[in-house]
Design an enzyme around this catalytic site. Structure first.
Site: not given
Length: 321
Positions: A102, A119, A197, A177
């Site tokens: 991200h 996150e 991605r 991740h």
């Protein structure tokens, strides 16, 4: 308008890697492979509506417009887009998620008004041997990673960790991740839907076509020298004490075990979010009491003041730093 703990109707998202495990929380799922329940959200791609009390039927965006400062607190708005700053999810991973990364708030190719995405994950349940991908191997450079992607060898560059219930992972923007098959996760994140991605196991999406990859954006935003990611076991030494799982610029998340009445208090700076992980109990405040159960996520308004958790249950608490 007297404040009270707000419960929302989740926005369910079908994902190629999802399943039906969220039904165990008593949630009604639409047909299909449901991978994400957006439990508390104020985003163009999903805005949750209140299901309890006087404000029932109002979206979180309407709560923001009508009661924002009182309910969210002085810090409770994104400086970039004015929205509620966090997005709370439950994730059911029946298959491996794509390897992804991200961006941060400052990436110049973000859509207008979109935030970056830092996150954290709390593992609610995991099948024996379940794994996640968590960061690059030491010393991997952009050039080496690009070569590995071109040669279909990206998995050789990634760290893999076996997980179990109670594990916690902090995932700052820039961390490569991927959740693996067989995990059920509570996710606290910035209010963002930006995912790049790197690799998707050459599988087809729900539409029968290969899912889009975002190689250039991914290579641009990865923190090759380290993002500050950290993970931990979260066994609690005693009840009615908070263990800090993540302390980021965007949220603080803590874990606690309720065994006897636990008196708590909000501040005028920030709302509080409680995720009920297991057990049962209640939330009491001056004007009422709510019975709570696992899988429920409550928004405690900043102006609620004193409240009490009772029962025997494990809870997460998130608020703004």
């Amino acid at each position: 308008m007297k404040p009270y703990p707000l419960l929302f109707q989740p926005e369910m998202k079908e994902r190629v890697w999802g399943g039906r495990a969220l039904e165990q929380f008593g949630l009604t799922l639409p047909e299909g492979h449901i991978g994400e329940g957006w439990m508390i959200g104020d985003h163009p791609n999903g805005t949750t509506k209140v299901v309890n009390g006087e404000l029932s039927g109002l979206g979180l965006d309407q709560i923001r417009e009508q009661y924002g400062l009182d309910f969210f607190g002085s810090k409770g708005f994104s400086e970039k887009n004015g929205r509620f700053p966090l997005l709370i999810k439950l994730l059911d991973c029946q298959d491996d998620l794509s390897v992804q990364v991200h961006p941060n708030d400052h990436y110049d190719r973000l859509p207008q008004g979109e935030l970056g995405k830092t996150e954290m994950w709390y593992i609610l349940d995991a099948k024996p041997g379940a794994k996640i991908i968590y960061g690059l191997n030491d010393g991997v450079t952009r050039e080496q990673l690009a070569e590995a992607i071109a040669g279909n060898r990206i998995l050789d560059c990634l760290q893999e960790i076996t997980v179990e219930a109670g594990d916690s992972f902090y995932i700052p923007a820039g961390t490569v991740h991927a959740l693996g098959a067989g995990v059920l996760v509570a996710e606290i994140q910035q209010n963002s839907d930006s995912t790049y991605r790197l690799y998707d196991y050459n599988r087809l999406g729900l539409d029968g076509k290969p899912r889009e990859l975002h190689i250039e954006d991914s290579l641009n935003v990865i923190a090759y020298e380290g993002s500050g990611a950290s993970h931990m076991k979260t066994e609690l030494a005693s009840a009615n004490q908070w263990l800090t799982l993540a302390h980021s610029p965007f949220f603080v998340t803590e874990k606690g075990k309720v065994e006897q009445a636990w008196q708590l208090q909000t501040s005028n700076e920030s709302f509080v979010i409680h995720i009920i992980c297991d057990g049962s109990g209640s939330i009491r405040w001056a004007d009422g009491e709510l019975t709570v159960k696992p899988g429920e996520c409550y928004l405690i308004p900043a102006n609620l003041g004193n409240y009490t958790l009772t029962g025997s249950m494990t809870v997460l608490r998130s608020y703004l730093p």
